[in-house]
Design a protein around this motif. Sequence first.
Motif, PDB file in Angstrom:
ATOM      1  N   GLY A  64      12.376  49.877  28.329  1.00 48.32           N
ATOM      2  CA  GLY A  64      13.633  49.247  28.126  1.00 48.32           C
ATOM      3  C   GLY A  64      14.649  49.810  29.296  1.00 48.32           C
ATOM      4  N   LEU A  65      14.520  51.068  29.390  1.00 45.86           N
ATOM      5  CA  LEU A  65      15.562  51.707  30.427  1.00 45.86           C
ATOM      6  C   LEU A  65      15.105  51.176  31.812  1.00 45.86           C
ATOM      7  N   GLU A  66      13.720  51.151  32.078  1.00 47.67           N
ATOM      8  CA  GLU A  66      13.161  50.742  33.347  1.00 47.67           C
ATOM      9  C   GLU A  66      13.817  49.340  33.721  1.00 47.67           C
ATOM     10  N   ALA A  67      13.915  48.489  32.519  1.00 47.25           N
ATOM     11  CA  ALA A  67      14.420  47.058  32.775  1.00 47.25           C
ATOM     12  C   ALA A  67      15.784  47.115  33.237  1.00 47.25           C
ATOM     13  N   ALA A  68      16.591  47.667  32.338  1.00 52.31           N
ATOM     14  CA  ALA A  68      18.020  47.809  32.580  1.00 52.31           C
ATOM     15  C   ALA A  68      18.425  48.470  34.175  1.00 52.31           C
ATOM     16  N   GLU A  69      17.509  49.387  34.514  1.00 53.12           N
ATOM     17  CA  GLU A  69      17.917  49.955  35.893  1.00 53.12           C
ATOM     18  C   GLU A  69      17.304  48.928  36.901  1.00 53.12           C
ATOM     19  N   ALA A  70      16.231  48.340  36.570  1.00 50.59           N
ATOM     20  CA  ALA A  70      15.696  47.175  37.759  1.00 50.59           C
ATOM     21  C   ALA A  70      16.635  46.041  37.742  1.00 50.59           C
ATOM     22  N   ILE A  71      17.157  45.635  36.605  1.00 48.68           N
ATOM     23  CA  ILE A  71      18.052  44.552  36.646  1.00 48.68           C
ATOM     24  C   ILE A  71      19.472  44.760  36.918  1.00 48.68           C
ATOM     25  N   GLY A  72      19.816  46.015  36.848  1.00 46.40           N
ATOM     26  CA  GLY A  72      21.225  46.513  37.420  1.00 46.40           C
ATOM     27  C   GLY A  72      22.183  46.224  35.957  1.00 46.40           C
ATOM     28  N   VAL A  73      21.781  46.326  34.969  1.00 49.26           N
ATOM     29  CA  VAL A  73      22.853  46.266  33.933  1.00 49.26           C
ATOM     30  C   VAL A  73      22.879  47.324  32.828  1.00 49.26           C
ATOM     31  N   ASP A  74      24.048  47.455  32.213  1.00 42.35           N
ATOM     32  CA  ASP A  74      23.999  48.496  31.368  1.00 42.35           C
ATOM     33  C   ASP A  74      23.076  48.336  30.224  1.00 42.35           C
ATOM     34  N   PRO A  75      22.632  49.708  29.904  1.00 39.18           N
ATOM     35  CA  PRO A  75      21.352  49.671  28.682  1.00 39.18           C
ATOM     36  C   PRO A  75      21.754  49.230  27.750  1.00 39.18           C
ATOM     37  N   ASP A  76      22.983  49.126  27.137  1.00 37.31           N
ATOM     38  CA  ASP A  76      23.655  48.756  25.954  1.00 37.31           C
ATOM     39  C   ASP A  76      23.330  47.246  25.706  1.00 37.31           C
ATOM     40  N   ARG A  77      23.077  46.666  27.061  1.00 33.21           N
ATOM     41  CA  ARG A  77      22.963  45.097  26.826  1.00 33.21           C
ATOM     42  C   ARG A  77      21.510  44.576  26.845  1.00 33.21           C
ATOM     43  N   VAL A  78      20.566  45.496  27.134  1.00 29.27           N
ATOM     44  CA  VAL A  78      19.287  45.460  27.094  1.00 29.27           C
ATOM     45  C   VAL A  78      18.743  45.754  25.681  1.00 29.27           C
ATOM     46  N   PHE A  79      17.988  44.883  24.944  1.00 26.47           N
ATOM     47  CA  PHE A  79      17.568  45.160  23.835  1.00 26.47           C
ATOM     48  C   PHE A  79      16.068  45.279  23.584  1.00 26.47           C
ATOM     49  N   LYS A  80      15.627  46.236  22.846  1.00 26.14           N
ATOM     50  CA  LYS A  80      14.117  46.454  22.609  1.00 26.14           C
ATOM     51  C   LYS A  80      13.782  45.744  21.347  1.00 26.14           C
ATOM     52  N   THR A  81      12.476  45.497  21.334  1.00 26.02           N
ATOM     53  CA  THR A  81      11.956  44.864  19.916  1.00 26.02           C
ATOM     54  C   THR A  81      10.915  45.581  19.409  1.00 26.02           C
ATOM     55  N   LEU A  82      11.101  46.053  18.353  1.00 21.94           N
ATOM     56  CA  LEU A  82      10.341  47.097  17.425  1.00 21.94           C
ATOM     57  C   LEU A  82       9.855  46.610  16.095  1.00 21.94           C
ATOM     58  N   LEU A  83       8.409  46.859  15.830  1.00 15.80           N
ATOM     59  CA  LEU A  83       8.150  46.563  14.415  1.00 15.80           C
ATOM     60  C   LEU A  83       8.009  47.641  13.624  1.00 15.80           C
TER      61      LEU A  83
END
Length: 157
Positions: free
Chosen positions: A33-52
Amino acid sequence: MAVGTPATVALDAAGIRFVVHAYTHDPANSNFGLEAAEAIGVDPDRVFKTLLAEVDGRLVVGIVPVSGKLDVKALAAAVGGKRATMADPAVAERRTGYVVGGISPIGQKNRHETVIDETVELYDTVFVSGGRRGLDLELAPGDLVDVTGAIIADIAR
């Protein structure tokens, strides 16, 4: 814009607008998730992870910002349960049809009761996995709620 994952196919079928954000996943990085936020260039608070999680013997999806953690007790309470534990990763992969680090809340192999953290409502758009590592989808929070049949509750810490 269909990319060919069950998530994008489901969004296209539902007529939901979304933006695909692809990036190169580093196989050495397990903080997806943090990798995605950094790669996309957005605040990690806007990137949501899916957990079961397993809540009283049934699987429930919890969706929280990658900057936080899932509060399993709050998730259990949100769905009227008493006890919750994180699901085994192999079970999560088998039941969703996605690999860990690429589990999308959309287009899962089996439909699960879903809860999204209330912070989702703070943004015009949010990001979730598109169904594989290195692929995130940007969409409106209301559309995410609609396509997953989710409820919104305070489930992050």
